[in-house]
Each structure stands twice: as structure tokens, then as C-alpha cells.
Scaffold this active site. Structure first.
Site, PDB file in Angstrom:
ATOM      1  N   TYR A 148       0.861  -1.187   0.000  1.00 20.28           N
ATOM      2  CA  TYR A 148       0.000   0.000   0.000  1.00 20.28           C
ATOM      3  C   TYR A 148       0.895   1.235   0.000  1.00 20.28           C
ATOM      4  CZ  TYR A 148      -3.368   3.488   1.773  1.00 20.28           C
ATOM      5  OH  TYR A 148      -4.166   4.592   1.943  1.00 20.28           O
ATOM      6  N   ASP A 181       9.106   2.782  -0.111  1.00 17.27           N
ATOM      7  CA  ASP A 181       8.070   3.437   0.682  1.00 17.27           C
ATOM      8  C   ASP A 181       8.312   3.043   2.129  1.00 17.27           C
ATOM      9  OD1 ASP A 181       5.856   4.231   2.079  1.00 17.27           O
ATOM     10  OD2 ASP A 181       4.420   3.676   0.507  1.00 17.27           O
ATOM     11  N   LYS A 224       4.101   8.930   8.978  1.00 20.86           N
ATOM     12  CA  LYS A 224       3.899   8.290  10.283  1.00 20.86           C
ATOM     13  C   LYS A 224       4.908   8.760  11.344  1.00 20.86           C
ATOM     14  CE  LYS A 224       0.794   4.933   8.482  1.00 20.86           C
ATOM     15  NZ  LYS A 224       0.827   4.260   7.199  1.00 20.86           N
TER      16      LYS A 224
HETATM   17  C1  LIG Z   1       0.227   4.803   5.865  1.00 14.91           C
HETATM   18  C2  LIG Z   1       0.966   4.545   4.616  1.00 14.91           C
HETATM   19  C3  LIG Z   1       0.925   5.420   3.520  1.00 14.91           C
HETATM   20  C4  LIG Z   1      -0.011   6.591   3.480  1.00 14.91           C
HETATM   21  O1  LIG Z   1       0.259   7.523   4.460  1.00 14.91           O
HETATM   22  P1  LIG Z   1      -0.936   8.519   4.933  1.00 14.91           P
HETATM   23  O2  LIG Z   1      -0.256   9.442   5.881  1.00 14.91           O
HETATM   24  O3  LIG Z   1      -1.967   7.649   5.544  1.00 14.91           O
HETATM   25  O4  LIG Z   1      -1.414   9.209   3.715  1.00 14.91           O
HETATM   26  C5  LIG Z   1       1.752   5.186   2.444  1.00 14.91           C
HETATM   27  N1  LIG Z   1       2.575   4.131   2.427  1.00 14.91           N
HETATM   28  C6  LIG Z   1       2.642   3.254   3.448  1.00 14.91           C
HETATM   29  C7  LIG Z   1       3.602   2.125   3.393  1.00 14.91           C
HETATM   30  C8  LIG Z   1       1.817   3.421   4.565  1.00 14.91           C
HETATM   31  O5  LIG Z   1       1.852   2.518   5.551  1.00 14.91           O
END
Ligand SMILES: *Cc1c(COP(=O)(O)O)cnc(C)c1O
Length: 440
Positions: free
Chosen positions: A150, A245, A273
């Protein structure tokens, strides 16, 4: 399998009913709505350390930790003080300020190969912007991602595989144009050969290969280092940019994220995060040559009214500073290992087909047991139903897990040995209940 036993939560239920009249699904983000586990989400009144308190006055030992940001725990005194002090100096300037420079310096020093960072307001925005930059730098359009990873909810990334791995992607949300999804190819995790074949055929069209190096959004699908190294090698060979990511894994699996853990360097990385310490924040970064292609120095546009927000920078600084004392990661590892040992012992005794998968302070209950699961299509089909019973068994006993079988649990530095031991006892009781009345 019987239905989960759900405890009533009158005040939360009343608020949820009101919420649904003014907010779609009653929530600001869909997974919070408990659709996957049944029942009504708890409305939170306050949080401190490893604990949440709901509006019905119940307390929970929390392993969601706002889905990852709160590695120091809820309302950590250093973070609260930093945010309060920053707020008193003004909540937003729309102009450069010193805390941005400080945090950018900390991030570039912490993460291997990172020379420049640009702040955003979320992980989604970081992932979306990093793609634009990769396309701008390479002059290519195609993006490769992996099934089960994701990257936030930008159009180009809300895409799932078609029937064959190398076919064009198709949207996994209404509102994503097929034309946009067609530029994203989705490949399987843990399959070096599939990526090699794909890149041999399409490599010259690929701007970026995006991966969660520690995939933690569809269970915890820990990858073999050799697979990640193959992704690195194939990107280099075909002139595509490798994007890690690290929105979850950054500052979580190590100060230098998965790049440090696996000793592999991406060309670009996305953060969020933990970086914002619980305030809205994200960032993307990479080597200077690439990042200087961003406006105002280069032709690729990215901007944000609240990017580098002073409160977010203050919370991020307080959080990352606390982590630069590297004993933090040793402590998290020790606590994680303690939890893993206790759960493994209970599972062994109970003979249940379930396994605690763990990387440092990230953990996931893999229902189905057996060998390590590295791809989403290897997760047992009844995992979600089993998890719903387990989840409510934990909640009734005062332990808050994510309301979905496919989300991971997070330890924080506020989870001491007593909390770990309490959790292990509750997990064992809830597992016994989830598997009750079934032959081994
Ligand atoms: C949470 C998450 C996102 C998106 O971040 P948001 O602050 O919720 O927009 C993107 N990539 C990964 C791996 C994530 O866990």
C-alpha cells in the site's frame, strides 16, 4: 465458525450513530469503521503512554498506536511540550523556519544515501510526489508496484494486478480512470523471476519501481533480502528509479529504516507516520541530483500550504531525537522478542494454526500458521473470520488491536515488560476462545 462475542459500548455506539449522519461511514478513514470485525468502533476520549481510554470510561492497552506514528507512546511528554511551545509561537507561517532545517538534517543523517528531503502533509502525498519526481527525472511514464503493498491513496497507486502479472493494472477504487491505472503495473512480491521477465520486456518504459521493503499493509509479509537485492539490481540495470516506501518502516525497523536493516539503498524514499510524531506529516527524499529536479530548482512541481508545518516539525523533531539514542531500537527488539516468545509458547501448547510474525516492534498474527507468508495470496482464506473472533476476545479483555486481519500491531517504547506480559496473557486467552470447539 461462530460469531465473535461483542461487548456493548453504549456511549461509543451513540456517537457512532450520530457520526454516520454527518460523515460517510461515520469515520474519517475507512478501516476505523470496524466493518471487517463487526461491532462499533470505540470513540476515544484520551490516550497516554501505551493506553487508550474510550468515552465509556474503559481503558485499553493499545497496539494500534495511531497506525504507527507513536513509537514513543501516546502523549509523550517531550512531544507534548514541543508541540505546545511551537503552537505558542504560531501554528503556521507559510514561510521557511528553523525546525524544518533541523528535521531535514536529522532525516538526511539518519537515512542511508539521503541528501535532500521535501516535507509534505501525509504519506499519501509523499508517495504521489515521489512518482511525479521519478517520472520527471527519467522522462518515462510507467510505474511498477507489488500486490499487497500500500502506498497511500493517490490514483496511480490504487491499482491492482490484472489476470497476468505483466498485464496493465486496473483500478481498485471507483473514480480512478482506467487510463491512469494502465500506467501502473502490478507484480507479485517474492518473485525475482517475474520482475526480471517484466523488466526485460518493459524496463525502458519504467520510471520507478515502488516497494514497501517491509510490507506491512496486508499482513506483515517479510521479504527475503535476496528478493529486495534483485529489485535493486534490476532497477539499476534498466535505468528505473527504486523507491522505498518507508512510511511505516522508516524510523521503525531501524533509525535508517529498511535501507539500514537490509543494507540496500533506494534512489528515492517516502516517509510519514513516525516522522510527524503523531501530527500530519510526510516527506520524500533522495540524492541531490534527483531531488534538485524539484521546483523551484527544477521542472517537477510540488508544493503545500502546510508542508513543513511548525507543529508537525516540532513533534517530528522530539520523536526522532528520542530515537537517535540507538538503545531505543535495542529496547524495542527486546520487548518484541519477549512478546514473540510468550505467544509462541502459548501457541505451541494450544496447538493452534497461527503464528506471530515479527520484525522488531512490528508484529502480525498470521492465522493459518505454517511457513512464512510473503505474498497476500498465500494468506489462509479463513484468516479474516478467525481474526474477528480473536480481535473481540482481545478488546473485551482490554487490549486494542487493529480492526482488520491484514493490519499489523505496533509496539512503542511505552510498552514495558508488564504491558508485554499482560498482552501475552490476553492474546493466549483470546486465541483459545477463537479456536474453541475445533479439532486440532
Ligand atoms: C500509511 C501509509 C501510507 C499513506 O500515508 P498517509 O499518511 O496515511 O497518507 C503510504 N505508504 C505506506 C507504506 C503506509 O503505511
Amino acid at each position: 465458525m461462530s460469531e465473535p462475542e461483542i461487548e456493548p459500548a453504549p456511549r461509543s455506539q451513540e456517537l457512532f450513530a450520530r457520526a454516520q449522519q454527518v460523515m460517510p461511514g461515520g469515520v474519517s478513514s475507512p478501516v476505523r469503521a470496524y466493518r471487517a470485525v463487526g461491532g462499533s468502533p470505540r470513540f476515544i476520549a484520551s490516550a497516554k503512554g501505551a493506553h487508550l481510554r474510550d468515552v465509556d470510561g474503559r481503558e485499553y492497552l493499545d497496539f494500534v498506536m495511531s497506525w504507527g506514528p507513536l513509537i514513543l507512546g501516546h502523549a509523550h511528554p517531550a512531544v507534548v511540550a514541543a508541540v505546545q511551545a511551537a503552537a505558542a509561537r504560531g501554528t503556521s507561517y507559510g514561510a521557511p523556519h528553523e525546525a524544518e532545517v533541523e528535521l531535514a538534517r536529522l532525516v538526511t543523517r539518519s537515512y542511508p544515501g539521503l541528501e535532500r528531503v521535501r516535507f509534505t502533509s501525509s504519506g499519501t502525498e509523499a508517495a504521489q510526489s515521489v512518482i511525479r519526481l521519478a517520472r520527471g527525472v527519467t522522462g518515462r511514464s510507467r510505474i511498477v508496484k507489488f500486490a499487497g503493498c500500500y502506498h497511500g491513496h493517490a490514483d496511480a497507486l490504487l491499482v491492482e494486478a490484472g489476470s497476468g502479472a505483466a498485464t496493465l493494472g486496473h483500478p481498485s477504487s471507483a473514480g480512478v480512470p482506467a487510463e491512469v491505472a494502465a500506467l501502473t503495473s502490478v507484480l507479485p512480491l517474492d518473485d525475482d523471476a517475474a520482475l526480471e521477465r517484466f523488466m526485460a520486456e518493459h524496463g525502458r518504459e519504467v520510471a520507478a519501481v515502488l516497494i514497501e521493503p517491509v510490507p506491512a499493509n496486508h499482513g506483515l509479509l517479510l521479504q527475503r533480502r535476496e528478493f529486495l537485492a534483485a529489485v535493486r539490481r534490476l532497477c539499476t540495470r534498466h535505468g528505473a528509479l527504486l523507491v522505498f516506501d518507508e512510511v511505516i518502516s522508516g524510523f521503525r525497523v531501524a533509525l535508517g529504516g529498511a535501507a539500514e536493516l537490509y543494507d540496500l539503498r533506494p534512489d528515492l524514499a517516502a516517509f510519514g507516520k513516525i516522522l510527524g510524531g503523531g501530527l500530519p506529516c510526510g516527506a520524500f527524499g533522495g540524492g541531490a541530483a534527483c531531488m534538485e529536479q524539484l521546483a523551484p530548482n527544477g521542472p517537477t512541481y510540488h508544493a503545500g500550504t502546510l508542508s513543513g508545518n511548525p507543529l508537525a516539525m516540532a513533534a517530528g523533531l522530539a520523536t526522532i531525537r528520542a530515537l537517535t539514542d540507538r538503545s531505543a531500537y535495542a529496547t524495542l527488539e527486546t520487548r518484541g522478542a519477549r512478546l514473540e516468545r510468550a505467544v509462541a509458547a502459548a501457541v505451541h501448547e494450544g496447538g493452534w494454526p497461527v503464528r506471530l510474525v515479527r520484525q522488531g516492534s512490528l508484529f502480525w498474527f498470521s492465522f493459518g500458521g505454517g511457513e512464512a507468508v510473503r505474498r497476500p495470496d498465500r494468506i489462509a482464506p479463513d484468516a479474516a473470520a478467525r481474526y474477528a473472533r480473536f480481535f473481540h476476545g482481545c478488546l473485551r479483555r482490554g487490549v486494542n488491536l487493529a480492526p482488520s486481519a491484514f493490519e499489523v500491531g505496533f509496539l512503542s517504547l511505552a510498552h514495558g515488560e508488564a504491558e508485554i506480559d499482560q498482552a501475552a496473557t490476553v492474546f493466549a486467552a483470546a486465541l483459545r476462545e477463537a479456536f474453541a470447539g475445533e479439532p486440532r
